[in-house]
Motif scaffolding. Structure first.
Motif, PDB file in Angstrom:
ATOM      1  N   ARG A   1      21.622  20.686 -15.664  1.00  0.00           N
ATOM      2  CA  ARG A   1      20.831  19.833 -16.547  1.00  0.00           C
ATOM      3  C   ARG A   1      19.390  20.355 -16.643  1.00  0.00           C
ATOM      4  O   ARG A   1      18.889  21.016 -15.740  1.00  0.00           O
ATOM      5  CB  ARG A   1      20.818  18.403 -16.009  1.00  0.00           C
ATOM      6  CG  ARG A   1      22.023  17.592 -16.468  1.00  0.00           C
ATOM      7  CD  ARG A   1      22.181  16.360 -15.640  1.00  0.00           C
ATOM      8  NE  ARG A   1      22.355  16.721 -14.232  1.00  0.00           N
ATOM      9  CZ  ARG A   1      22.521  15.839 -13.256  1.00  0.00           C
ATOM     10  NH1 ARG A   1      22.505  14.540 -13.529  1.00  0.00           N
ATOM     11  NH2 ARG A   1      22.690  16.228 -12.019  1.00  0.00           N
TER      12      ARG A   1
ATOM     13  N   TYR B   1      15.543  18.958 -17.142  1.00  0.00           N
ATOM     14  CA  TYR B   1      14.679  17.774 -17.125  1.00  0.00           C
ATOM     15  C   TYR B   1      13.342  18.157 -17.737  1.00  0.00           C
ATOM     16  O   TYR B   1      12.814  19.221 -17.440  1.00  0.00           O
ATOM     17  CB  TYR B   1      14.450  17.301 -15.686  1.00  0.00           C
ATOM     18  CG  TYR B   1      15.731  16.984 -14.958  1.00  0.00           C
ATOM     19  CD1 TYR B   1      16.280  15.703 -15.006  1.00  0.00           C
ATOM     20  CD2 TYR B   1      16.393  17.971 -14.222  1.00  0.00           C
ATOM     21  CE1 TYR B   1      17.452  15.409 -14.339  1.00  0.00           C
ATOM     22  CE2 TYR B   1      17.568  17.690 -13.545  1.00  0.00           C
ATOM     23  CZ  TYR B   1      18.094  16.401 -13.602  1.00  0.00           C
ATOM     24  OH  TYR B   1      19.248  16.114 -12.944  1.00  0.00           O
TER      25      TYR B   1
ATOM     26  N   GLU C   1       5.695  10.986 -19.876  1.00  0.00           N
ATOM     27  CA  GLU C   1       6.945  10.511 -20.449  1.00  0.00           C
ATOM     28  C   GLU C   1       8.043  11.477 -20.009  1.00  0.00           C
ATOM     29  O   GLU C   1       7.937  12.688 -20.241  1.00  0.00           O
ATOM     30  CB  GLU C   1       6.790  10.577 -21.979  1.00  0.00           C
ATOM     31  CG  GLU C   1       7.970  10.087 -22.762  1.00  0.00           C
ATOM     32  CD  GLU C   1       7.863   8.590 -22.992  1.00  0.00           C
ATOM     33  OE1 GLU C   1       6.770   8.150 -23.425  1.00  0.00           O
ATOM     34  OE2 GLU C   1       8.855   7.889 -22.711  1.00  0.00           O
TER      35      GLU C   1
ATOM     36  N   LEU D   1      11.680  12.866 -20.554  1.00  0.00           N
ATOM     37  CA  LEU D   1      12.702  12.866 -21.598  1.00  0.00           C
ATOM     38  C   LEU D   1      14.093  12.774 -20.962  1.00  0.00           C
ATOM     39  O   LEU D   1      14.270  13.149 -19.801  1.00  0.00           O
ATOM     40  CB  LEU D   1      12.595  14.152 -22.428  1.00  0.00           C
ATOM     41  CG  LEU D   1      11.223  14.416 -23.044  1.00  0.00           C
ATOM     42  CD1 LEU D   1      11.209  15.772 -23.763  1.00  0.00           C
ATOM     43  CD2 LEU D   1      10.849  13.304 -24.015  1.00  0.00           C
ATOM     44  N   PRO D   2      15.058  12.280 -21.700  1.00  0.00           N
ATOM     45  CA  PRO D   2      16.414  12.213 -21.148  1.00  0.00           C
ATOM     46  C   PRO D   2      16.920  13.619 -20.778  1.00  0.00           C
ATOM     47  O   PRO D   2      16.649  14.577 -21.508  1.00  0.00           O
ATOM     48  CB  PRO D   2      17.246  11.641 -22.305  1.00  0.00           C
ATOM     49  CG  PRO D   2      16.274  11.124 -23.307  1.00  0.00           C
ATOM     50  CD  PRO D   2      14.966  11.796 -23.079  1.00  0.00           C
ATOM     51  N   ALA D   3      17.604  13.699 -19.641  1.00  0.00           N
ATOM     52  CA  ALA D   3      18.118  15.013 -19.210  1.00  0.00           C
ATOM     53  C   ALA D   3      19.162  15.492 -20.208  1.00  0.00           C
ATOM     54  O   ALA D   3      19.940  14.707 -20.742  1.00  0.00           O
ATOM     55  CB  ALA D   3      18.724  14.886 -17.818  1.00  0.00           C
ATOM     56  N   VAL D   4      19.141  16.790 -20.462  1.00  0.00           N
ATOM     57  CA  VAL D   4      20.121  17.379 -21.382  1.00  0.00           C
ATOM     58  C   VAL D   4      20.694  18.630 -20.714  1.00  0.00           C
ATOM     59  O   VAL D   4      20.172  19.066 -19.672  1.00  0.00           O
ATOM     60  CB  VAL D   4      19.475  17.789 -22.724  1.00  0.00           C
ATOM     61  CG1 VAL D   4      19.022  16.565 -23.498  1.00  0.00           C
ATOM     62  CG2 VAL D   4      18.309  18.737 -22.489  1.00  0.00           C
TER      63      VAL D   4
END
Ligand SMILES: Nc1nc2c(ncn2[C@@H]2O[C@H](COP(=O)(O)OP(=O)(O)OP(=O)(O)O)[C@@H](O)[C@H]2O)c(=O)[nH]1
Ligand SMILES: [Mg+2]
Length: 531
Positions: free
Chosen positions: A106, A108, A124, A126-129
C-alpha cells in the motif's frame, strides 16, 4: 504515463526492491515536473534528509518537493513523516510499504492542511491505495493548497507591516504569572516592531534541548508556517545551544526575551553614548553565542534581534567582536570621564541629587517633566528612555536639586546587560535620594516593585534612601490607592496632573538627608534649566 504522474508504479517498484535488498528505508525527493532532485538512504526505521533550505520558496509556498520513500514496517505514516512534511514544507509525503516479496504494497500519503482547529492535526492523510491506483492530479491540488495558504495569510496579516512572530512561554509558573509575563512580552514585541500572530503557553519544566516538548514544538512551527511567521520568540533567556537546536529544528529565526529588549534599545538609542551602550550590550550577549561553527548565527544577527544601533550592522565575527568590545569600552570610559567631570562641578557646588528609578513604562519621564516643566520623551512604549536626563528642580523651600530620569528596569533582563547602561547607574550612585516610581494601575505592581528592588540590590544601591511614588492614580479607585499608599509607605500622584504633585515635593524635601544644612537659595535662581 502522464508527465505529471509523480509516483509511477515503476518508481514504487524500484524503490521497494532496493529497500528490501538493503534492509533500509530509501527515498527520493521529486520536484513538480517529476524530476528526481535528491535520493536518500536511511536505516531500517528512519530517513535522514539533506538540507533542503535551497528549495524554500517563500512564506506562502510549499517547497515544491514531494518525498516518496519506503517503509519496511507496515504501520502507515509515522511521526517522522509528519515532521518532515510540516517542517520541510513538502508538497506531499508518501510511504510505500515494502512487502516480503519486494513488491510495493500500500501507499500512504499526506499533505498539509491550509487551516485547522486547535487540537486537530495540521495534515490530511489520504486513503491508502496500491501503487497501481495512484491519483495523477496532485499538481492541481498543490496549487489549490498554496492559494489557500495565501488567503489565510492575507486574513491574518491584514493591517500591519513588520516581522511576524509566534511567542512561546514555557514554565511551571501558575497560569496567571505565565499570562502576565506573556502580556509583557507582547508589549515588548510591539515596542520592537514585531507583530505577534500566535501565542503558545506550555506548562512544563524547560527542556534543556528544545525548551518545549518536541510534539508541541512541531505544532508551534506548523502554526508559524500557517500564520506566516518567520520568527519564534521565547519568553525566557535561551542558552546558545538551545538557540541552535531550535533554529536547526524549525528553520525559523529564534529569539529570546533579551534579544527583543536589546532590539528595542538598538532602535531607540539616540545619543552617541546610548548607541555605544547598546552595541556593547548586544555584543556581550552575542559573544558567548559566537562559537566557531555556529550555523544559526546568521539567524541570530540578521534583521530583528540583530539590529545594530542607528544604521550600523552588528559585527558577527568573534575575534572582531571582541576587539570591538574593547574599543567601545574605551570610548565609553572617555565619555564617562567627561560626564563625571560635569557632575563633580555640580556636586562641588553642593547641589543635592535625586534619581528617578522604576519599572519601564511606570511614568518616570512623565514625572520628571511634570516636576520640572520640561519635555523629556515620554510615551506608552517600553524603554522610551535609554539615557539618563538631568534637570534642575526647585523644592518648596527654594532648595535646588538635580533630578535625573533613568532607563527603566524589567524582569528577566540579565543584570550584566543592565550594566551596559552604566551611565544610568553612575547617575544613581551619587544620588542622595531615589524616587521609586510605581504604576499603581498595573495588576503587576507587586512584581514590578520586587524586580526594581532586586536590580537595585544587585547594583548595590539598596542602602540609599528610597521614596516610593505611586503614579497613575487617576486610573485607580481611591480605596486601592489608599491601600497601596500604606503598603509601600508611598506618596500618591498622577504625573499627568501637576496639581497632584504638592505632597510629593514636600515629602522629597523632608526625606532628603541633611536638608536642614542646605544653603538658602538666592532669588535669582528661579528658572528651570537643563543640565
Ligand atoms: N493615566 C496616566 N498615565 C500616565 C501617568 N504617568 C505617565 N503616564 C503614561 O504612561 C506612559 C509611560 O510614561 P513614561 O513617562 O514614558 O514612562 P517611563 O517610566 O519613563 O518609561 P521608560 O522610559 O520606557 O522606562 C505614557 O504613555 C504616559 O503618558 C499618570 O499619572 N496617569
Ligand atoms: Mg522614560
Amino acid at each position: 504515463m502522464r508527465s505529471n504522474a509523480i509516483i509511477t508504479p515503476e518508481l514504487a517498484r524500484a524503490l521497494s526492491e532496493l529497500s528490501l535488498e538493503m534492509q533500509r528505508q530509501v527515498g527520493v525527493l521529486i520536484d513538480r515536473k517529476g524530476h528526481i532532485r535528491e535520493t536518500v538512504v536511511g536505516d531500517a526505521r528512519t530517513l535522514l534528509l539533506p538540507d533542503l533550505s535551497g528549495y524554500r520558496q517563500g512564506r506562502d509556498r510549499l517547497s515544491g518537493l514531494r518525498l516518496v520513500h519506503t517503509h519496511l514496517h507496515p504501520e502507515g505514516l509515522d511521526d517522522d513523516d509528519f515532521t518532515d512534511l510540516a517542517l520541510l514544507r513538502l508538497d506531499l509525503v508518501a510511504a510505500i510499504e515494502v512487502t516480503a516479496s519486494g513488491l510495493p504494497g500500500r501507499v500512504y500519503q499526506a499533505h498539509m492542511k491550509p487551516a485547522y482547529q486547535d487540537g486537530d492535526v495540521p495534515w490530511e492523510v489520504l486513503p491508502a491505495v496500491t501503487a497501481f491506483e495512484l491519483p495523477e492530479d496532485f499538481p492541481d491540488m498543490v496549487s489549490a493548497l498554496e492559494q489557500e495558504f495565501a488567503r489565510n495569510r492575507a486574513n491574518v496579516t491584514a493591517g500591519g507591516a513588520g516581522d511576524r512572530a509566534v511567542i512561546v512561554h514555557v514554565s511551571q509558573e501558575p497560569r496567571a504569572v505565565a499570562e502576565a509575563s506573556m502580556a509583557e512580552l507582547k508589549e515588548l514585541s510591539r515596542s520592537g516592531g514585531i507583530i505577534v500572530v500566535h501565542e503558545v503557553i506550555q506548562r512544563r519544566p524547560v527542556d534543556p534541548k528544545y525548551v518545549m516538548g518536541k510534539g508541541r514544538l512541531r505544532e508551534t512551527v506548523v502554526k508559524a508556517m500557517q500564520f506566516g511567521a518567520e520568527v519564534i520568540v521565547f519568553d525566557l533567556n535561551l542558552s546558545p545551544a538551545q538557540v541552535k537546536n531550535l533554529a536547526d529544528f524549525s528553520d525559523l529565526k529564534v529569539l529570546d526575551r533579551t534579544q527583543v529588549i536589546l532590539d528595542i534599545f538598538a532602535q531607540r538609542a539616540q545619543t552617541r553614548e546610548g548607541k555605544i551602550q547598546v552595541e556593547l550590550a548586544q555584543l556581550r550577549y552575542l559573544l558567548p553565542r559566537l562559537s566557531a561553527k555556529h550555523t544559526a548565527m546568521s539567524r541570530l544577527t540578521g534583521g530583528i534581534g540583530g539590529r545594530g544601533p542607528g544604521e550600523t550592522k552588528l559585527e558577527i565575527d568573534r575575534r572582531r567582536a571582541q576587539d570591538r568590545v574593547t574599543h567601545l569600552q574605551r570610548e565609553i570610559g572617555k565619555l564617562g570621564d567627561r560626564r563625571r567631570l560635569r557632575r563633580n562641578v555640580r556636586t562641588g557646588k553642593g547641589v543635592p541629587a535625586i534619581s528617578i528609578v522604576g519599572y519601564t513604562n511606570a511614568g518616570k519621564s512623565t514625572l520628571l517633566n511634570a516636576l520640572t516643566k520640561s519635555a523629556v520623551i515620554a510615551e506608552d512604549a517600553l524603554f522610551a528612555t535609554l539615557n539618563p536626563v538631568s534637570r534642575r528642580l526647585r523644592l518648596p523651600r527654594e532648595q535646588e536639586v538635580i533630578i535625573t530620569d533613568t532607563v527603566g528596569f524589567i524582569r528577566k533582563l540579565p543584570v550584566e546587560l543592565m550594566a551596559a547602561f552604566k551611565t544610568t547607574f553612575e547617575e544613581i550612585d551619587p544620588a542622595d535620594l531615589l524616587l521609586h516610581v510605581l504604576d499603581a494601575s498595573s495588576p503587576e505592581i507587586e512584581d514590578h516593585y520586587a524586580t526594581v528592588n532586586s536590580v537595585l540590590a544587585e547594583l548595590e544601591f539598596e542602602g540609599k534612601p528610597i521614596l516610593v511614588v505611586l503614579n497613575k492614580i487617576d486610573r485607580c479607585e481611591p480605596e486601592l490607592v489608599q491601600g497601596l499608599t500604606k503598603k509601600y509607605n508611598a506618596v500618591a500622584v498622577s504625573a499627568l496632573d501637576r496639581d497632584s504633585l504638592g505632597p510629593l515635593l514636600d515629602e522629597m524635601e523632608s526625606r532628603m538627608p541633611g536638608m536642614e544644612s542646605w544653603p538658602a537659595a538666592t532669588a535669582t535662581q528661579t528658572e528651570h534649566h537643563a543640565v
